[in-house]
Design a protein around this motif. Structure first.
Motif, PDB file in Angstrom:
ATOM      1  N   LYS A 103       0.833  -1.209   0.000  1.00  0.00           N
ATOM      2  CA  LYS A 103       0.000   0.000   0.000  1.00  0.00           C
ATOM      3  C   LYS A 103       0.866   1.255   0.000  1.00  0.00           C
ATOM      4  CE  LYS A 103      -2.006   1.500   3.710  1.00  0.00           C
ATOM      5  NZ  LYS A 103      -2.894   1.662   4.897  1.00  0.00           N
ATOM      6  N   GLN A 104       0.552   2.184  -0.888  1.00  0.00           N
ATOM      7  CA  GLN A 104       1.282   3.438  -0.958  1.00  0.00           C
ATOM      8  C   GLN A 104       0.845   4.374   0.168  1.00  0.00           C
ATOM      9  OE1 GLN A 104       1.072   5.215  -4.854  1.00  0.00           O
ATOM     10  NE2 GLN A 104       1.272   3.250  -5.886  1.00  0.00           N
ATOM     11  N   LYS A 105       1.800   5.152   0.642  1.00  0.00           N
ATOM     12  CA  LYS A 105       1.521   6.105   1.716  1.00  0.00           C
ATOM     13  C   LYS A 105       1.252   7.488   1.119  1.00  0.00           C
ATOM     14  CE  LYS A 105       4.368   3.604   5.048  1.00  0.00           C
ATOM     15  NZ  LYS A 105       5.499   3.695   6.012  1.00  0.00           N
ATOM     16  N   SER A 106       0.784   8.353   1.962  1.00  0.00           N
ATOM     17  CA  SER A 106       0.497   9.715   1.492  1.00  0.00           C
ATOM     18  C   SER A 106       1.804  10.428   1.157  1.00  0.00           C
ATOM     19  CB  SER A 106      -0.264  10.492   2.564  1.00  0.00           C
ATOM     20  OG  SER A 106       0.471  10.502   3.780  1.00  0.00           O
ATOM     21  N   LEU A 107       1.740  11.295   0.156  1.00  0.00           N
ATOM     22  CA  LEU A 107       2.934  11.989  -0.312  1.00  0.00           C
ATOM     23  C   LEU A 107       3.409  13.007   0.721  1.00  0.00           C
ATOM     24  CD1 LEU A 107       1.932  12.644  -4.030  1.00  0.00           C
ATOM     25  CD2 LEU A 107       3.278  10.756  -3.097  1.00  0.00           C
ATOM     26  N   PRO A 108       4.713  13.124   0.908  1.00  0.00           N
ATOM     27  CA  PRO A 108       5.238  14.107   1.873  1.00  0.00           C
ATOM     28  C   PRO A 108       5.085  15.517   1.335  1.00  0.00           C
ATOM     29  CG  PRO A 108       7.034  13.071   0.687  1.00  0.00           C
ATOM     30  CD  PRO A 108       5.786  12.358   0.252  1.00  0.00           C
ATOM     31  N   GLU A 222       9.786   4.053   0.688  1.00  0.00           N
ATOM     32  CA  GLU A 222       8.832   3.790   1.768  1.00  0.00           C
ATOM     33  C   GLU A 222       7.475   4.391   1.446  1.00  0.00           C
ATOM     34  OE1 GLU A 222       8.440   4.466   6.619  1.00  0.00           O
ATOM     35  OE2 GLU A 222      10.300   4.974   5.559  1.00  0.00           O
ATOM     36  N   VAL A 223       7.477   5.570   0.863  1.00  0.00           N
ATOM     37  CA  VAL A 223       6.215   6.201   0.447  1.00  0.00           C
ATOM     38  C   VAL A 223       5.552   5.384  -0.656  1.00  0.00           C
ATOM     39  CG1 VAL A 223       5.209   8.249  -0.656  1.00  0.00           C
ATOM     40  CG2 VAL A 223       6.925   8.514   1.152  1.00  0.00           C
ATOM     41  N   TYR A 224       6.346   4.834  -1.551  1.00  0.00           N
ATOM     42  CA  TYR A 224       5.806   4.017  -2.640  1.00  0.00           C
ATOM     43  C   TYR A 224       5.200   2.699  -2.149  1.00  0.00           C
ATOM     44  CZ  TYR A 224       8.706   7.069  -5.610  1.00  0.00           C
ATOM     45  OH  TYR A 224       9.280   8.138  -6.241  1.00  0.00           O
ATOM     46  N   GLY A 225       5.503   2.323  -0.891  1.00  0.00           N
ATOM     47  CA  GLY A 225       4.982   1.063  -0.357  1.00  0.00           C
ATOM     48  C   GLY A 225       5.901  -0.111  -0.604  1.00  0.00           C
ATOM     49  N   PHE A 226       7.196   0.161  -0.771  1.00  0.00           N
ATOM     50  CA  PHE A 226       8.141  -0.918  -1.052  1.00  0.00           C
ATOM     51  C   PHE A 226       8.236  -1.878   0.130  1.00  0.00           C
ATOM     52  CE2 PHE A 226      12.574  -2.529  -0.863  1.00  0.00           C
ATOM     53  CZ  PHE A 226      12.549  -3.303  -2.012  1.00  0.00           C
ATOM     54  N   ILE A 227       8.181  -3.178  -0.173  1.00  0.00           N
ATOM     55  CA  ILE A 227       8.325  -4.225   0.834  1.00  0.00           C
ATOM     56  C   ILE A 227       9.775  -4.696   0.789  1.00  0.00           C
ATOM     57  CG2 ILE A 227       7.474  -6.454   1.622  1.00  0.00           C
ATOM     58  CD1 ILE A 227       4.950  -5.890  -0.069  1.00  0.00           C
ATOM     59  N   PRO A 228      10.533  -4.530   1.888  1.00  0.00           N
ATOM     60  CA  PRO A 228      11.984  -4.763   1.840  1.00  0.00           C
ATOM     61  C   PRO A 228      12.426  -6.047   1.165  1.00  0.00           C
ATOM     62  CG  PRO A 228      11.347  -3.864   3.955  1.00  0.00           C
ATOM     63  CD  PRO A 228      10.078  -4.097   3.198  1.00  0.00           C
ATOM     64  N   GLU A 243      -7.413   2.963  -1.138  1.00  0.00           N
ATOM     65  CA  GLU A 243      -6.022   2.590  -0.958  1.00  0.00           C
ATOM     66  C   GLU A 243      -5.413   2.164  -2.296  1.00  0.00           C
ATOM     67  OE1 GLU A 243      -5.992  -0.417   1.992  1.00  0.00           O
ATOM     68  OE2 GLU A 243      -6.093   0.977   3.671  1.00  0.00           O
ATOM     69  N   ILE A 244      -4.175   2.568  -2.525  1.00  0.00           N
ATOM     70  CA  ILE A 244      -3.499   2.289  -3.784  1.00  0.00           C
ATOM     71  C   ILE A 244      -2.374   1.299  -3.528  1.00  0.00           C
ATOM     72  CG2 ILE A 244      -2.243   3.287  -5.724  1.00  0.00           C
ATOM     73  CD1 ILE A 244      -3.586   5.939  -5.118  1.00  0.00           C
ATOM     74  N   PHE A 245      -2.374   0.211  -4.315  1.00  0.00           N
ATOM     75  CA  PHE A 245      -1.345  -0.811  -4.208  1.00  0.00           C
ATOM     76  C   PHE A 245      -0.533  -0.851  -5.499  1.00  0.00           C
ATOM     77  CE2 PHE A 245      -3.980  -2.008  -0.753  1.00  0.00           C
ATOM     78  CZ  PHE A 245      -3.232  -2.802   0.101  1.00  0.00           C
ATOM     79  N   GLY A 246       0.681  -1.343  -5.353  1.00  0.00           N
ATOM     80  CA  GLY A 246       1.515  -1.503  -6.540  1.00  0.00           C
ATOM     81  C   GLY A 246       2.452  -0.334  -6.732  1.00  0.00           C
ATOM     82  N   PRO A 247       3.416  -0.489  -7.632  1.00  0.00           N
ATOM     83  CA  PRO A 247       4.425   0.556  -7.831  1.00  0.00           C
ATOM     84  C   PRO A 247       3.849   1.791  -8.494  1.00  0.00           C
ATOM     85  CG  PRO A 247       4.637  -1.156  -9.488  1.00  0.00           C
ATOM     86  CD  PRO A 247       3.600  -1.629  -8.526  1.00  0.00           C
ATOM     87  N   PRO A 248       4.219   2.974  -8.017  1.00  0.00           N
ATOM     88  CA  PRO A 248       3.780   4.208  -8.678  1.00  0.00           C
ATOM     89  C   PRO A 248       4.597   4.452  -9.937  1.00  0.00           C
ATOM     90  CG  PRO A 248       5.231   4.744  -6.883  1.00  0.00           C
ATOM     91  CD  PRO A 248       5.070   3.248  -6.863  1.00  0.00           C
ATOM     92  N   ILE A 249       4.113   5.306 -10.774  1.00  0.00           N
ATOM     93  CA  ILE A 249       4.844   5.599 -12.013  1.00  0.00           C
ATOM     94  C   ILE A 249       6.140   6.349 -11.712  1.00  0.00           C
ATOM     95  CG2 ILE A 249       3.738   7.805 -12.477  1.00  0.00           C
ATOM     96  CD1 ILE A 249       3.629   6.952 -15.438  1.00  0.00           C
ATOM     97  N   ASN A 250       6.236   6.965 -10.525  1.00  0.00           N
ATOM     98  CA  ASN A 250       7.452   7.690 -10.150  1.00  0.00           C
ATOM     99  C   ASN A 250       8.665   6.786 -10.005  1.00  0.00           C
ATOM    100  OD1 ASN A 250       4.933   9.000  -8.850  1.00  0.00           O
ATOM    101  ND2 ASN A 250       6.391  10.698  -8.981  1.00  0.00           N
ATOM    102  N   ILE A 251       8.457   5.465  -9.928  1.00  0.00           N
ATOM    103  CA  ILE A 251       9.580   4.553  -9.772  1.00  0.00           C
ATOM    104  C   ILE A 251      10.523   4.643 -10.971  1.00  0.00           C
ATOM    105  CG2 ILE A 251       8.426   2.581 -10.849  1.00  0.00           C
ATOM    106  CD1 ILE A 251      10.784   2.495  -7.784  1.00  0.00           C
ATOM    107  N   ILE A 252      10.005   5.041 -12.122  1.00  0.00           N
ATOM    108  CA  ILE A 252      10.859   5.201 -13.306  1.00  0.00           C
ATOM    109  C   ILE A 252      11.865   6.329 -13.081  1.00  0.00           C
ATOM    110  CG2 ILE A 252      10.861   5.827 -15.752  1.00  0.00           C
ATOM    111  CD1 ILE A 252       8.166   4.461 -16.013  1.00  0.00           C
ATOM    112  N   CYS A 253      11.385   7.459 -12.581  1.00  0.00           N
ATOM    113  CA  CYS A 253      12.287   8.578 -12.292  1.00  0.00           C
ATOM    114  C   CYS A 253      13.238   8.225 -11.156  1.00  0.00           C
ATOM    115  CB  CYS A 253      11.466   9.820 -11.929  1.00  0.00           C
ATOM    116  SG  CYS A 253      10.486  10.482 -13.299  1.00  0.00           S
ATOM    117  N   TRP A 254      12.750   7.480 -10.199  1.00  0.00           N
ATOM    118  CA  TRP A 254      13.604   7.054  -9.078  1.00  0.00           C
ATOM    119  C   TRP A 254      14.803   6.261  -9.596  1.00  0.00           C
ATOM    120  CZ3 TRP A 254      15.528   2.654  -6.841  1.00  0.00           C
ATOM    121  CH2 TRP A 254      15.920   2.727  -5.504  1.00  0.00           C
ATOM    122  N   LEU A 255      14.551   5.337 -10.508  1.00  0.00           N
ATOM    123  CA  LEU A 255      15.628   4.516 -11.071  1.00  0.00           C
ATOM    124  C   LEU A 255      16.588   5.346 -11.920  1.00  0.00           C
ATOM    125  CD1 LEU A 255      13.503   1.397 -12.104  1.00  0.00           C
ATOM    126  CD2 LEU A 255      15.241   1.456 -10.307  1.00  0.00           C
TER     127      LEU A 255
END
Length: 458
Positions: A103-108, A222-228, A243-255
């Motif tokens: 589950k994704q958390k609220s954005l900071p 952690e905000v994206y809901g990553f499970i270690p 509630e939103i599950f799964g990777p956000p599209i921002n993971i592309i920019c993160w990488l």
């Protein structure tokens, strides 16, 4: 001269002789009289009863034959179905795949108050006299997003030769957390443009004082809901539709940002060795999520950046730590093969790392972590393919791991005992498994072992 009054040819022929009926040699046909016809017409019961009895007799026999054939057919179909079930049993075995995001958390929130004190933005606003532009400036963040998307902000930075801390942190925040795709991509392109290919030797044309730290990337995950260390499928479900599950599209920019920051050289490092080792662990787990298959190329690029981060002096120790960390946590199923395959580079470091990881996972699989080469080969040679309860999936995993391990292991060429033990293992798997063995993964083990044995001979 012809005589036209002469009779024609057929007129002179003898008349056809009439032949009497042939004698019947005492056999005379039965003559059916009128009385017989009337009797048959009014009393048909005897004849029909005889026919019905004959018909009933034949129908009983046919029915028995039909039932017998149906039983034989049912038995045959049942046997075929069992055989087909054995053939397709591999479909019942779970494929590789873990869930890397819950589950994704609220954005900071981001405090944009410092942006109002930006010297670069103030000078830009002061130089503009357009009333339309002033109207857009009054809209605050919408105006700044427009500057970022339209690359005005990047051009201003190039002209000024420096990036203020407030602008650097704001663009980084937009890349990792913005819900608007064009804004997050613009924030990512902003950093990638500044840290371009020419800047990898740290000869910046733009002065940068603010850089993101390790915790900035970890907090985003952690905000994206990553499970270690991921969880097994099926994926998590939520009873709350919000509630939103799964990777956000921002993971592309993160990488992309992680890759470009790891390529910084000449002593200016953003991360420590242990932090990059942890990032490597994270990238491997991301490879195990089916939802991220579409960005496998980007994951490969990021992994290559992590591998090249270390110096030649640092790499041997760090590679051992990376291998031990992954091998101690990876499930001993098809996911461990996926973890090995994700290290797809052809450079020396990638090949060595793939070999080391395969050997370490294999040693964990047989219950002897850190076992030596010959000891490890002797352990997998104990796999009995003739056992009726043989687990061919486990043997297939052992075979593929050993293949990747020995492909770049120096002992394969230096120690003849190792190559002979490996060839013996391949010979056992390719010859002792019958072609009619339809158990799950039996054919895959036999065919792969036969192929590897042939390549060794050539």
């Amino acid at each position: 001269m012809e005589d036209f009054d002469a009779p024609l040819d057929f007129e002179s022929e003898a008349p056809l002789s009439r032949q009497s009926p042939a004698a019947n040699d005492g056999k005379r046909k039965k003559i059916i009289g009128l009385d017989d016809l009337l009797s048959h017409y009014y009393n048909p019961v005897d004849e029909t009863s005889k026919k019905s009895k004959r018909k009933q007799f034949h129908s009983d026999d046919e029915e028995k034959n039909v039932k017998k054939k149906e039983e034989l057919l049912s038995k045959f179909v049942f046997e075929c179905q069992n055989q087909v079930n054995d053939i397709v049993a591999e479909d019942d075995i779970p494929l590789w795949g873990l869930q890397a995001f819950g589950k994704q958390k609220s954005l900071p929130p981001f405090d944009s108050a410092d942006l109002t004190n930006s010297i670069l933005l103030k000078s830009f606003i002061k130089c503009q006299t357009s009333s339309l532009l002033k109207l857009e400036m009054d809209q605050g963040e919408i105006f700044l997003d427009g500057l970022l998307v339209d690359k005005w902000l990047l051009n201003l930075v190039y002209l000024s030769g420096s990036v203020e801390d407030c602008l650097a942190s704001w663009t980084f925040h937009k890349a990792l957390y913005s819900s608007k795709k064009n804004v997050q991509e613009a924030g990512c392109d902003f950093w990638c443009s500044i840290l371009s290919a020419e800047a990898e030797v740290y000869s910046y044309n733009v002065d940068i004082k603010w850089f993101p730290c390790f915790s900035a990337f970890k907090d985003a995950l952690e905000v994206y809901g990553f499970i270690p260390y991921c969880i097994a499928l099926p994926t998590l479900v939520s009873n709350d539709s919000f509630e939103i599950f799964g990777p956000p599209i921002n993971i592309i920019c993160w990488l992309k940002l992680l890759a470009v920051f790891c390529r910084i050289r000449n002593g200016h490092r953003l991360f420590s060795m242990s932090e990059v080792e942890e990032f490597f662990d994270i990238i491997v787990w991301l490879f195990l999520d089916h939802q991220l298959q579409g960005i496998s190329f980007l994951l490969n690029e990021c992994m290559l950046s992590l591998i090249t981060f270390f110096t030649d002096k640092e790499w041997p120790d760090s590679s051992v730590k990376i291998v031990n960390s992954i091998a101690s946590r990876i499930p001993m199923d098809l996911n461990c093969l996926r973890a090995v395959e994700c290290i797809s580079g052809v450079d020396k470091r990638s090949r060595t790392l793939r070999s080391q990881l395969s050997a370490q996972i294999l040693s964990h699989s047989v219950g002897r972590p850190g076992a030596r080469t010959m000891d490890l080969l002797k352990l997998i040679l104990k796999d009995d393919v003739k056992d009726k309860d043989c687990d061919f999936l486990k043997i297939y995993i052992h075979l593929v791991l050993a293949e990747n391990w020995l492909a770049s292991d120096p002992s394969m060429n230096e120690d003849r005992a190792v190559s002979e033990a490996w060839l013996k293992y391949l010979r056992i798997l390719s010859t002792q498994i019958s072609n009619t063995d339809w158990r799950s993964y039996a054919a895959k083990v036999r065919n792969r072992a036969f192929y590897l044995k042939q390549t060794m001979r050539t």
